[in-house]
Design a protein around this motif. Structure first.
Motif, short mmCIF file in Angstrom:
data_model
loop_
_atom_site.label_atom_id
_atom_site.label_comp_id
_atom_site.label_asym_id
_atom_site.label_seq_id
_atom_site.Cartn_x
_atom_site.Cartn_y
_atom_site.Cartn_z
N GLY A 183 16.63 -24.07 62.01
CA GLY A 183 16.29 -23.02 61.05
C GLY A 183 17.00 -23.23 59.72
O GLY A 183 16.41 -23.07 58.65
N ASN A 186 15.40 -26.14 57.95
CA ASN A 186 14.16 -25.64 57.36
C ASN A 186 14.44 -24.96 56.03
O ASN A 186 13.79 -25.21 55.01
N THR A 205 8.48 -26.29 59.85
CA THR A 205 7.73 -25.03 59.83
C THR A 205 8.07 -24.30 58.55
O THR A 205 9.02 -24.66 57.84
N PHE A 211 13.46 -19.80 62.34
CA PHE A 211 12.75 -20.69 63.26
C PHE A 211 13.09 -20.37 64.72
O PHE A 211 14.22 -20.01 65.06
#
Length: 249
Positions: A183, A186, A205, A211
């Motif tokens: 996460g 990201n 993503t 995430f």
């Protein structure tokens, strides 16, 4: 009449007949191309073993080939391959142990995850559970890029190795930590919207730091605990969950 002779002796084909001939030709060619692709397409029969140096992936790789308790390993700059690994279902697979050196990361992506992607049946990322606390970011970076570069169709197993040590993290702890780290990766890659060349940053993503594993295709990533080589000579290695995962593929 669909065919007629002109003054020059050249035969003219009726437009309707010509359309039918062209359509049939296109269909026949398409079928032949499809058959040739199926015949020459690479078979997905490769299990790739990856991980940081010292994680124990070479020991895991060696254990699956033979059950010799004395496995000597060393840092290698080239991949090791073994063809003929048989699953419980009688399927023959190729096992590839890729070096963990960071400087070979680009070669890992270009060779195994791009050029040979169609041959990949699964990827086993071996993690040293005993040193994971200080290596979690490095493991997450490697996993992140493997997830991105391998596409969405290749199953990945996170094998949390060295579970016989008291300081080892459980698979649940490793899973939770990697989820948070991915996460953060990201988020950092989203923050840098463009590279110096002006290309948009590639992210796994668009959920940023929020995430979670559920965002990935079902069963894309699984976690198991294992011990490839026990510190206690009287204890047998525990790789049954790794073997079961490969068999299920």
């Amino acid at each position: 009449m669909s065919i007629s002779d002109n003054e020059g002796g050249v035969m003219d084909l009726d437009p309707t007949v010509l359309s039918v001939v062209v359509a049939v030709f296109v269909v026949v060619v398409s079928i032949l191309v499809f058959i040739l692709k199926r015949c020459f397409a690479s078979k997905a029969d490769t299990i790739l073993f990856a991980g940081l140096n010292g994680a124990g992936k070479t020991v895991v790789f060696s254990r699956l080939i033979n059950e010799d308790n004395e496995v000597n390993t060393y840092v290698s700059m080239t991949s090791t391959e073994y063809s003929g690994y048989l699953t419980d279902n009688g399927e023959s697979l190729r096992l590839v142990d890729f070096p963990g050196a960071e400087r070979l990361r680009k070669q890992l992506f270009e060779k195994m995850l791009h050029a040979q992607r169609n041959t990949l049946k699964g990827i086993v990322l071996v993690v040293d559970s005993s040193t994971f606390s200080k290596e979690s970011r490095d493991v997450a970076e490697l996993l992140y890029d493997i997830l991105y570069e391998s596409g969405k169709s290749v199953p990945i197993l996170i094998a949390c190795n060295k579970q016989d040590l008291a300081v080892s993290k459980s698979s649940q702890a490793v899973s939770g930590s990697l989820e948070r780290e991915i996460g953060l990766i990201n988020q950092s890659r989203e923050a840098a919207l463009q590279t110096t060349e002006g290309d948009v940053r590639r992210v796994l993503t668009d959920s940023g730091k929020d995430f979670c594993w559920d965002e990935l295709p079902k069963a894309r990533v699984e976690f198991v605990e294992c011990t490839a080589q026990s510190e206690e000579k009287d204890e047998d290695p525990q790789l049954s969950l790794v073997v079961e995962w490969i068999d299920r593929l």
